[in-house]
Design an enzyme around this catalytic site. Structure first.
Site, PDB file in Angstrom:
ATOM      1  N   LYS A  58      -2.409 -10.579   7.952  1.00 36.61           N
ATOM      2  CA  LYS A  58      -3.447  -9.565   8.113  1.00 36.61           C
ATOM      3  C   LYS A  58      -4.382 -10.062   9.208  1.00 36.61           C
ATOM      4  CE  LYS A  58      -3.385  -8.184   3.235  1.00 36.61           C
ATOM      5  NZ  LYS A  58      -4.107  -8.276   1.942  1.00 36.61           N
TER       6      LYS A  58
ATOM      7  N   LYS B 217       1.464  -4.005  -8.296  1.00 32.90           N
ATOM      8  CA  LYS B 217       0.451  -4.965  -8.725  1.00 32.90           C
ATOM      9  C   LYS B 217       0.784  -5.449 -10.139  1.00 32.90           C
ATOM     10  CE  LYS B 217      -2.470  -4.712  -5.191  1.00 32.90           C
ATOM     11  NZ  LYS B 217      -2.937  -5.875  -4.401  1.00 32.90           N
TER      12      LYS B 217
END
Length: 368
Positions: free
Chosen positions: A262, A163
């Protein structure tokens, strides 16, 4: 397929350790467990993956519960469906609310596969018996990130997502690369940058990243096409892709070289398969992202990632990555960096009824 009953359970469970991004920190995960029961008493399970607050998308657990209860389930009560794709097409009359749609649609897929005595992977066209597993490094400091990486390297994970955001990008990646020069790593920005950061993002070309995920706005496709022309690192789109139409436009515009699919974000397996098939034809790599899910959604992701176009290890880690005890049995496990694809009917995992009951906060039952 005759649906007799649908149960919705809102569950809540603490994470084993906090999940940090620049958008916020998740310490407790809520979700909606969907159980669709047919007239023969067979149950199919899905999971609504919206978060408690709208930090990732506009949907939340409470809005998804409303849409499922007051809009989508009444549609199913009024319309007989023969196949899970019928449910996906039926739900197209309702705008957006993709996570609510996905929770129900994926439960119907599981039910259909179980009734057909076939694994969900085979029903949707999966070709793999195992899938490569990646992991997310979501730490609040560099030492913590390095500790996580060391642990997951020992466990054999095949890809590492870091991240990043302005102020925590180049220096962090440089130090990680110093320790792990050959490690397959990618960066996930969660929309932390703008086109004004072009030079900053171009500098990340130094690190031979697999990709940089969603660097610009969560609803953007056009500016990503400009950024991709200016950097060598492949751009992967995540939040921007909530439908087949979005994926098609992004590919046509050259906005990305990779797409994170997703199923929970795009409305379910029907739409996820459409995106996968189009990307496979166009030579666009895809991989299966994660949403800090419980085991039911993770099981669906395993089936999805068994499709032939999923060439990059996904965010499908072991259940014990997040949970002291998951709501499925057996729990998802990673061996030498790979997860086995079940060959038993449906999602291939049973339900840990005791754990599900312990974590349930709200339960609603709908008769057909």
């Amino acid at each position: 397929m005759r649906i007799a009953q649908i149960k919705l359970r809102v569950i809540s469970m603490p994470l084993k350790s906090p999940f940090h991004t620049h958008l916020g920190t998740v310490t407790e995960r809520e979700g909606i467990i969907v159980e669709v029961i047919d007239s023969n008493g067979i149950s199919g399970y899905g999971e609504g993956v919206a978060f408690t607050t709208p930090w990732y998308t506009e949907e939340t657990v409470r809005t998804s519960l409303h849409i499922m209860s007051d809009v989508l389930i009444p549609l199913l009560q009024k319309n007989l469906i023969k196949h899970p794709e019928d449910a996906a097409i039926l739900f197209q009359s309702i705008r957006r609310n993709h996570m609510a749609k996905a929770g129900l649609e994926m439960a119907i897929w599981d039910l259909y596969a179980k009734a057909s005595l076939t694994s969900l992977s085979k029903v949707i066209g999966g070709t793999r018996s195992e899938i490569a597993s990646g992991v997310v490094i979501a730490a609040d400091s560099l030492p913590s990130a390095l500790n996580q990486i060391e642990k997951y390297v020992e466990e054999g994970y095949q890809r590492y997502k870091i991240k990043i955001h302005p102020g925590q990008d180049y220096t962090v990646l440089e130090k990680i690369r110093r320790y792990y020069p050959e490690l397959p790593i990618m960066a996930d920005a969660n929309s932390a940058y703008t086109l004004n950061d072009m030079d900053r993002l171009k500098a990340l070309d130094d690190f031979n990243l697999l990709m940089i995920e969603q660097p610009l706005a969560s609803d953007d496709i056009i500016e990503h096409s400009l950024l991709q022309k200016g950097i060598n690192t492949p751009i992967c789109l995540d939040e921007s892709i909530v439908s087949f139409h979005d994926a098609k436009n992004a590919i046509e515009l050259g906005s990305c070289k990779i797409i994170n699919i997703k199923a929970g974000r795009v409305g379910g397996l029907y739409e996820a398969k459409r995106i996968h098939d189009y990307c496979l034809k166009r030579g666009i790599d895809v991989w299966c992202g994660g949403m800090i899910e419980f085991g039911i959604s993770r099981a669906h992701n395993i089936a999805l990632a068994s499709l032939p176009g999923f060439t990059i290890p996904g965010d499908i880690s072991a259940s014990n990555r997040f949970w002291e005890e998951d709501i499925i049995a057996p729990e998802v496990s990673v061996k030498n960096g790979f997860v086995s694809v079940p060959d038993t009917p449906g999602i291939g995992f049973g339900i840990n009824e005791k754990r599900l009951k312990e974590t349930t906060r709200i339960e609603k039952v709908f008769k057909f």
